[in-house]
Motif scaffolding. Structure first.
Motif, PDB file in Angstrom:
ATOM      1  N   PRO A 178      20.305  19.975  28.689  1.00 55.97           N
ATOM      2  CA  PRO A 178      19.031  19.905  27.970  1.00 55.97           C
ATOM      3  C   PRO A 178      18.954  20.867  26.783  1.00 55.97           C
ATOM      4  O   PRO A 178      18.325  20.547  25.768  1.00 55.97           O
ATOM      5  CB  PRO A 178      18.003  20.265  29.049  1.00 55.97           C
ATOM      6  CG  PRO A 178      18.641  19.802  30.326  1.00 55.97           C
ATOM      7  CD  PRO A 178      20.095  20.148  30.145  1.00 55.97           C
ATOM      8  N   GLN A 179      19.599  22.025  26.898  1.00 54.84           N
ATOM      9  CA  GLN A 179      19.596  22.962  25.778  1.00 54.84           C
ATOM     10  C   GLN A 179      20.360  22.414  24.575  1.00 54.84           C
ATOM     11  O   GLN A 179      20.011  22.679  23.428  1.00 54.84           O
ATOM     12  CB  GLN A 179      20.217  24.294  26.202  1.00 54.84           C
ATOM     13  CG  GLN A 179      19.397  25.093  27.190  1.00 54.84           C
ATOM     14  CD  GLN A 179      20.036  26.430  27.492  1.00 54.84           C
ATOM     15  OE1 GLN A 179      20.273  27.245  26.594  1.00 54.84           O
ATOM     16  NE2 GLN A 179      20.329  26.669  28.767  1.00 54.84           N
TER      17      GLN A 179
ATOM     18  N   GLN B 283      27.597  26.561  22.111  1.00 54.11           N
ATOM     19  CA  GLN B 283      27.977  27.961  22.325  1.00 54.11           C
ATOM     20  C   GLN B 283      26.792  28.791  22.813  1.00 54.11           C
ATOM     21  O   GLN B 283      26.939  29.631  23.703  1.00 54.11           O
ATOM     22  CB  GLN B 283      28.544  28.531  21.032  1.00 54.11           C
ATOM     23  CG  GLN B 283      29.879  27.908  20.638  1.00 54.11           C
ATOM     24  CD  GLN B 283      30.346  28.313  19.259  1.00 54.11           C
ATOM     25  OE1 GLN B 283      29.561  28.366  18.308  1.00 54.11           O
ATOM     26  NE2 GLN B 283      31.631  28.596  19.129  1.00 54.11           N
ATOM     27  N   ALA B 284      25.616  28.549  22.251  1.00 55.19           N
ATOM     28  CA  ALA B 284      24.436  29.307  22.657  1.00 55.19           C
ATOM     29  C   ALA B 284      24.057  29.039  24.106  1.00 55.19           C
ATOM     30  O   ALA B 284      23.511  29.923  24.782  1.00 55.19           O
ATOM     31  CB  ALA B 284      23.265  28.978  21.733  1.00 55.19           C
TER      32      ALA B 284
ATOM     33  N   ASP C 142      24.428  16.135  13.151  1.00 53.44           N
ATOM     34  CA  ASP C 142      25.002  17.325  12.524  1.00 53.44           C
ATOM     35  C   ASP C 142      25.929  17.999  13.541  1.00 53.44           C
ATOM     36  O   ASP C 142      25.470  18.718  14.428  1.00 53.44           O
ATOM     37  CB  ASP C 142      23.883  18.284  12.095  1.00 53.44           C
ATOM     38  CG  ASP C 142      24.382  19.465  11.280  1.00 53.44           C
ATOM     39  OD1 ASP C 142      25.555  19.869  11.444  1.00 53.44           O
ATOM     40  OD2 ASP C 142      23.603  20.005  10.469  1.00 53.44           O
ATOM     41  N   ALA C 143      27.224  17.742  13.419  1.00 51.93           N
ATOM     42  CA  ALA C 143      28.177  18.277  14.392  1.00 51.93           C
ATOM     43  C   ALA C 143      28.188  19.798  14.398  1.00 51.93           C
ATOM     44  O   ALA C 143      28.290  20.424  15.462  1.00 51.93           O
ATOM     45  CB  ALA C 143      29.572  17.739  14.091  1.00 51.93           C
ATOM     46  N   GLU C 144      28.108  20.405  13.211  1.00 54.77           N
ATOM     47  CA  GLU C 144      28.128  21.867  13.150  1.00 54.77           C
ATOM     48  C   GLU C 144      26.946  22.476  13.885  1.00 54.77           C
ATOM     49  O   GLU C 144      27.090  23.448  14.639  1.00 54.77           O
ATOM     50  CB  GLU C 144      28.142  22.339  11.687  1.00 54.77           C
ATOM     51  CG  GLU C 144      29.504  22.407  11.045  1.00 54.77           C
ATOM     52  CD  GLU C 144      30.073  21.028  10.710  1.00 54.77           C
ATOM     53  OE1 GLU C 144      29.307  20.037  10.739  1.00 54.77           O
ATOM     54  OE2 GLU C 144      31.282  20.943  10.422  1.00 54.77           O
ATOM     55  N   ALA C 145      25.771  21.916  13.697  1.00 51.00           N
ATOM     56  CA  ALA C 145      24.586  22.449  14.374  1.00 51.00           C
ATOM     57  C   ALA C 145      24.685  22.260  15.882  1.00 51.00           C
ATOM     58  O   ALA C 145      24.278  23.141  16.653  1.00 51.00           O
ATOM     59  CB  ALA C 145      23.333  21.766  13.828  1.00 51.00           C
ATOM     60  N   THR C 146      25.261  21.145  16.304  1.00 46.65           N
ATOM     61  CA  THR C 146      25.353  20.883  17.742  1.00 46.65           C
ATOM     62  C   THR C 146      26.350  21.811  18.418  1.00 46.65           C
ATOM     63  O   THR C 146      26.102  22.286  19.535  1.00 46.65           O
ATOM     64  CB  THR C 146      25.719  19.420  17.999  1.00 46.65           C
ATOM     65  OG1 THR C 146      24.765  18.567  17.360  1.00 46.65           O
ATOM     66  CG2 THR C 146      25.720  19.117  19.489  1.00 46.65           C
TER      67      THR C 146
END
Length: 256
Positions: free
Chosen positions: A157-158, A89-90, A80-84
């Motif tokens: 890792p995040q 960003q986070a 899922d590119a959007e979720a990644t």
């Protein structure tokens, strides 16, 4: 239609070369690694093509866009590119190019980590990634060259759920990225002598049968060997080079 297997999710599944002179790149890598080249006949592909080794796809190539440096790019597989990109960003990274469809082949995005090392994401639709890796003439390793390895250990890792193991190489540290029991890649502090204008970057390693012989061919073909063949304890022998158009790449003769 391929699906991203659990084993390949959050691992490196693709790499491609952007350069201004594609025929020259095809000749160089063809002579050096025995790669053949197949450019897509679809005008919408914009000259994008595939390097192959004995009929198996090992990497891609395409024309550099205005302002784009000649370089190899690496891509991590995602479901899922959007979720990644939200995770990027986070964690303090930047989304340089938001997710978009590449024809009917997959969905991609371009990001960089907090220090500025670029990496891509690939969500397969029809193109699942490389056909083969680890054998001579195919990509066998991915390594981050960075001035802030501790920051990298916090960031990746995040985003991808990697674990890491801190070991030593020479007088410094070497980080191995791990996904479960499997190695994903490495991280090496950029040597102090590297000019400050050289940004951090992900480096690909191509497996070879004879590092000394292959590195000797680099100069003959118009490239430049930056690090002469060097032994890596318990691993093999490597060399670092630039191709004639300036893209950095490494080769590795594995012990096993």
């Amino acid at each position: 239609m391929p699906e991203l297997s659990a084993e390949r999710a959050n691992t490196f599944i693709w790499a491609d070369l952007a350069c201004p002179d594609l025929p020259a790149a095809q000749r160089f890598y063809g002579e050096l690694f025995g790669w053949s080249a197949e450019t897509s006949p679809d005008p919408a592909a914009g000259g994008y093509g595939f390097f192959q080794k004995q009929g198996e796809t090992v990497a891609g190539y395409g024309p550099a866009q205005p302002g784009q440096p000649t370089a190899w790019s690496v891509y991590v597989g995602t479901e899922d590119a959007e979720a990644t990109v939200q995770k990027v960003q986070a964690a303090g990274g930047t989304v340089v190019v938001p997710p978009f469809d590449v024809l009917d082949q997959g969905r991609t995005a371009v990001c960089h980590d907090p220090e500025g090392a670029f990496f891509g994401l690939w969500q397969p639709i029809r193109m699942a990634g490389t056909d083969v890796s680890g054998k001579p003439g195919t990509i066998c390793w991915h390594e981050l060259q960075t001035r802030d390895w501790r920051g990298a250990v916090r960031f990746y890792p995040q985003v991808f759920g990697w674990d890491h193991h801190e070991g030593s190489y020479g007088d410094g540290v070497y980080v191995e990225w791990k996904r479960g029991e499997s190695n994903v890649g490495g991280c090496f502090p950029m040597p102090a002598g590297v000019p400050a204008e050289v940004p951090p970057y992900w480096l690909i390693y191509v497996a070879v049968s004879d590092c000394d012989a292959s590195s000797g061919r680099v100069s003959e073909l118009g490239g430049q060997v930056m690090v002469q063949p060097t032994d890596i304890p318990d691993t093999g022998r490597f060399a670092l080079f630039q191709d004639p158009q300036g893209a950095a790449c490494a080769m590795l003769q594995l012990k096993q």
